[in-house]
Design a protein around this motif. Sequence first.
Motif, PDB file in Angstrom:
ATOM      1  N   GLN A  80      52.391  22.204 -31.285  1.00 21.70           N
ATOM      2  CA  GLN A  80      51.956  21.994 -32.575  1.00 21.70           C
ATOM      3  C   GLN A  80      50.583  22.248 -32.847  1.00 21.70           C
ATOM      4  OE1 GLN A  80      54.143  21.181 -35.177  1.00 21.70           O
ATOM      5  NE2 GLN A  80      52.427  21.503 -36.455  1.00 21.70           N
ATOM      6  N   ALA A  81      49.566  21.747 -31.778  1.00 19.75           N
ATOM      7  CA  ALA A  81      48.266  22.042 -31.895  1.00 19.75           C
ATOM      8  C   ALA A  81      47.886  23.776 -32.040  1.00 19.75           C
ATOM      9  CB  ALA A  81      47.342  21.492 -30.957  1.00 19.75           C
ATOM     10  N   LEU A  82      48.717  24.396 -31.117  1.00 20.29           N
ATOM     11  CA  LEU A  82      48.403  25.834 -31.104  1.00 20.29           C
ATOM     12  C   LEU A  82      48.965  26.538 -32.404  1.00 20.29           C
ATOM     13  CD1 LEU A  82      49.335  26.663 -27.446  1.00 20.29           C
ATOM     14  CD2 LEU A  82      47.135  26.794 -28.422  1.00 20.29           C
ATOM     15  N   LEU A  83      49.882  25.891 -32.941  1.00 19.00           N
ATOM     16  CA  LEU A  83      50.684  26.350 -34.211  1.00 19.00           C
ATOM     17  C   LEU A  83      49.823  26.200 -35.461  1.00 19.00           C
ATOM     18  CD1 LEU A  83      53.076  27.559 -35.974  1.00 19.00           C
ATOM     19  CD2 LEU A  83      53.876  25.318 -36.091  1.00 19.00           C
ATOM     20  N   THR A  84      49.001  24.766 -35.437  1.00 21.10           N
ATOM     21  CA  THR A  84      48.270  24.675 -36.343  1.00 21.10           C
ATOM     22  C   THR A  84      46.825  25.601 -36.284  1.00 21.10           C
ATOM     23  OG1 THR A  84      48.960  22.359 -36.414  1.00 21.10           O
ATOM     24  CG2 THR A  84      46.408  22.907 -37.277  1.00 21.10           C
ATOM     25  N   GLU A  85      46.583  26.136 -35.190  1.00 18.29           N
ATOM     26  CA  GLU A  85      45.276  26.887 -35.142  1.00 18.29           C
ATOM     27  C   GLU A  85      45.740  28.262 -35.497  1.00 18.29           C
ATOM     28  OE1 GLU A  85      43.950  27.206 -31.124  1.00 18.29           O
ATOM     29  OE2 GLU A  85      42.889  25.188 -30.934  1.00 18.29           O
ATOM     30  N   ASP A  86      46.912  28.589 -35.084  1.00 16.19           N
ATOM     31  CA  ASP A  86      47.567  30.187 -35.722  1.00 16.19           C
ATOM     32  C   ASP A  86      47.676  30.132 -37.056  1.00 16.19           C
ATOM     33  OD1 ASP A  86      47.527  30.806 -32.838  1.00 16.19           O
ATOM     34  OD2 ASP A  86      49.862  30.747 -32.782  1.00 16.19           O
ATOM     35  N   ARG A  87      48.137  29.020 -37.858  1.00 18.08           N
ATOM     36  CA  ARG A  87      48.516  29.056 -39.213  1.00 18.08           C
ATOM     37  C   ARG A  87      46.969  29.024 -39.877  1.00 18.08           C
ATOM     38  NH1 ARG A  87      51.353  24.425 -41.251  1.00 18.08           N
ATOM     39  NH2 ARG A  87      51.782  25.758 -43.012  1.00 18.08           N
ATOM     40  N   VAL A  88      46.168  28.494 -39.466  1.00 18.23           N
ATOM     41  CA  VAL A  88      44.794  28.220 -40.140  1.00 18.23           C
ATOM     42  C   VAL A  88      44.238  29.737 -39.935  1.00 18.23           C
ATOM     43  CG1 VAL A  88      42.592  27.289 -40.249  1.00 18.23           C
ATOM     44  CG2 VAL A  88      44.544  25.651 -40.183  1.00 18.23           C
ATOM     45  N   ALA A  89      44.227  30.228 -38.729  1.00 23.99           N
ATOM     46  CA  ALA A  89      43.652  31.290 -38.486  1.00 23.99           C
ATOM     47  C   ALA A  89      44.136  32.577 -39.264  1.00 23.99           C
ATOM     48  CB  ALA A  89      43.718  31.979 -37.212  1.00 23.99           C
ATOM     49  N   ALA A  90      45.491  32.368 -39.334  1.00 24.02           N
ATOM     50  CA  ALA A  90      46.074  33.411 -40.317  1.00 24.02           C
ATOM     51  C   ALA A  90      45.672  33.484 -41.721  1.00 24.02           C
ATOM     52  CB  ALA A  90      47.619  33.265 -40.243  1.00 24.02           C
ATOM     53  N   LEU A  91      45.706  32.162 -42.231  1.00 22.02           N
ATOM     54  CA  LEU A  91      45.309  31.995 -43.473  1.00 22.02           C
ATOM     55  C   LEU A  91      44.014  32.528 -43.910  1.00 22.02           C
ATOM     56  CD1 LEU A  91      45.563  30.745 -46.363  1.00 22.02           C
ATOM     57  CD2 LEU A  91      44.496  28.418 -45.462  1.00 22.02           C
ATOM     58  N   LEU A  92      42.990  32.127 -42.819  1.00 22.55           N
ATOM     59  CA  LEU A  92      41.671  32.546 -43.150  1.00 22.55           C
ATOM     60  C   LEU A  92      41.452  34.289 -43.110  1.00 22.55           C
ATOM     61  CD1 LEU A  92      39.727  30.092 -40.875  1.00 22.55           C
ATOM     62  CD2 LEU A  92      39.908  30.133 -43.458  1.00 22.55           C
ATOM     63  N   TYR A  93      42.459  34.756 -42.101  1.00 20.33           N
ATOM     64  CA  TYR A  93      42.437  36.114 -42.285  1.00 20.33           C
ATOM     65  C   TYR A  93      43.020  36.688 -43.322  1.00 20.33           C
ATOM     66  CZ  TYR A  93      43.848  40.818 -41.042  1.00 20.33           C
ATOM     67  OH  TYR A  93      44.000  42.373 -40.830  1.00 20.33           O
ATOM     68  N   LEU A  94      44.076  36.194 -44.051  1.00 17.57           N
ATOM     69  CA  LEU A  94      44.316  36.792 -45.341  1.00 17.57           C
ATOM     70  C   LEU A  94      43.348  36.554 -46.404  1.00 17.57           C
ATOM     71  CD1 LEU A  94      48.104  35.536 -45.161  1.00 17.57           C
ATOM     72  CD2 LEU A  94      47.439  37.793 -44.891  1.00 17.57           C
ATOM     73  N   GLU A  95      42.657  35.430 -46.453  1.00 14.39           N
ATOM     74  CA  GLU A  95      41.722  35.206 -47.356  1.00 14.39           C
ATOM     75  C   GLU A  95      40.207  35.924 -47.274  1.00 14.39           C
ATOM     76  OE1 GLU A  95      42.721  30.480 -48.727  1.00 14.39           O
ATOM     77  OE2 GLU A  95      41.155  30.903 -47.330  1.00 14.39           O
ATOM     78  N   THR A  96      39.809  36.109 -45.838  1.00  8.19           N
ATOM     79  CA  THR A  96      38.694  36.759 -45.726  1.00  8.19           C
ATOM     80  C   THR A  96      38.678  38.106 -45.060  1.00  8.19           C
ATOM     81  OG1 THR A  96      38.402  35.649 -43.582  1.00  8.19           O
ATOM     82  CG2 THR A  96      37.511  34.444 -45.458  1.00  8.19           C
ATOM     83  N   GLY A  97      39.780  38.469 -44.432  1.00 12.59           N
ATOM     84  CA  GLY A  97      39.846  39.754 -43.627  1.00 12.59           C
ATOM     85  C   GLY A  97      39.365  39.562 -42.140  1.00 12.59           C
ATOM     86  N   ASP A 113      41.714  31.814 -22.584  1.00 16.29           N
ATOM     87  CA  ASP A 113      42.448  32.536 -23.753  1.00 16.29           C
ATOM     88  C   ASP A 113      43.790  32.070 -23.685  1.00 16.29           C
ATOM     89  OD1 ASP A 113      42.950  34.275 -25.562  1.00 16.29           O
ATOM     90  OD2 ASP A 113      43.343  35.715 -24.108  1.00 16.29           O
ATOM     91  N   ILE A 114      43.977  30.804 -24.112  1.00 17.07           N
ATOM     92  CA  ILE A 114      45.277  30.289 -24.333  1.00 17.07           C
ATOM     93  C   ILE A 114      45.832  30.356 -25.769  1.00 17.07           C
ATOM     94  CG2 ILE A 114      44.826  28.299 -22.569  1.00 17.07           C
ATOM     95  CD1 ILE A 114      44.335  26.613 -24.989  1.00 17.07           C
ATOM     96  N   MET A 115      45.092  31.093 -26.689  1.00 19.09           N
ATOM     97  CA  MET A 115      45.686  31.685 -27.877  1.00 19.09           C
ATOM     98  C   MET A 115      45.634  32.739 -28.076  1.00 19.09           C
ATOM     99  SD  MET A 115      44.788  29.459 -31.457  1.00 19.09           S
ATOM    100  CE  MET A 115      43.404  30.440 -31.906  1.00 19.09           C
ATOM    101  N   PRO A 116      46.579  33.363 -28.135  1.00 20.95           N
ATOM    102  CA  PRO A 116      46.656  34.763 -28.180  1.00 20.95           C
ATOM    103  C   PRO A 116      46.391  35.394 -29.511  1.00 20.95           C
ATOM    104  CG  PRO A 116      48.886  34.281 -28.501  1.00 20.95           C
ATOM    105  CD  PRO A 116      48.090  33.092 -27.953  1.00 20.95           C
ATOM    106  N   ASP A 117      45.391  36.515 -29.563  1.00 17.88           N
ATOM    107  CA  ASP A 117      45.074  37.069 -30.857  1.00 17.88           C
ATOM    108  C   ASP A 117      46.532  37.385 -31.801  1.00 17.88           C
ATOM    109  OD1 ASP A 117      42.510  39.530 -31.653  1.00 17.88           O
ATOM    110  OD2 ASP A 117      43.522  37.989 -32.833  1.00 17.88           O
ATOM    111  N   LEU A 118      46.112  36.996 -33.003  1.00 15.56           N
ATOM    112  CA  LEU A 118      47.195  37.474 -33.977  1.00 15.56           C
ATOM    113  C   LEU A 118      47.009  38.874 -34.442  1.00 15.56           C
ATOM    114  CD1 LEU A 118      46.662  34.460 -36.501  1.00 15.56           C
ATOM    115  CD2 LEU A 118      48.471  34.586 -34.771  1.00 15.56           C
ATOM    116  N   ALA A 119      48.226  39.418 -34.457  1.00 15.69           N
ATOM    117  CA  ALA A 119      48.585  40.703 -34.755  1.00 15.69           C
ATOM    118  C   ALA A 119      48.867  40.868 -36.005  1.00 15.69           C
ATOM    119  CB  ALA A 119      49.584  41.510 -33.735  1.00 15.69           C
ATOM    120  N   PHE A 120      48.090  41.736 -36.812  1.00 15.86           N
ATOM    121  CA  PHE A 120      48.327  41.832 -38.350  1.00 15.86           C
ATOM    122  C   PHE A 120      48.535  43.392 -38.639  1.00 15.86           C
ATOM    123  CE2 PHE A 120      46.696  37.787 -38.536  1.00 15.86           C
ATOM    124  CZ  PHE A 120      47.702  37.123 -39.303  1.00 15.86           C
TER     125      PHE A 120
END
Length: 120
Positions: A80-97, A113-120
Motif C-alpha cells: 500500500q505504501a508503494l502504491l501510494t508513492e506510485d499514485r502520487v508520483a503519477a499524478l505529479l507527472y501528469l500535472e507537471t511533466g 531502488d525499491i520503487m521502480p521508475d514509472l514508464a509513461f
Amino acid sequence: MRIPRITIDMLVAVVAVARKATLEEAAKEIGLLTPSAVYKRLQAANSLFGAPLFSNTENGMVLTEAGKMFHTDALRTLEQALLTEDRVAALLYLETGLSLAKIMTCRRINHLDIMPDLAF
C-alpha cells in the motif's frame, strides 16, 4: 487519532528476514551495511509486542505465529505504501511533466531502488 508505533523499517526488516532466513542476507537485500542493523529493527518490533517474531532454527530464522501475522500485514502495508508513492508520483507527472526520477531526487530517500521508475 492513534499513531502507529510500527515503523516502515520494522516492516521491511521482518519481510526481508522472512524471505532470506538470515540477518546477513536480509541486510544485503535491503541495503543495510550490517546484520546488526536488521537485528535492531527486529528487536524493536519484538519489544513493541513483548514477544519474538522469529525463532532461530538450524535452517535459519523462522516466523513465529505472531511473526506470521505481522508478516502478512507487513506485506500488505508495504504494498500500500508503494502504491501510494506510485499514485502520487503519477499524478505529479501528469500535472507537471516531472518524471518520477526528478520527483524523487527532490526528496530525501534511502539508497535503495525499491520503487521502480514509472514508464509513461
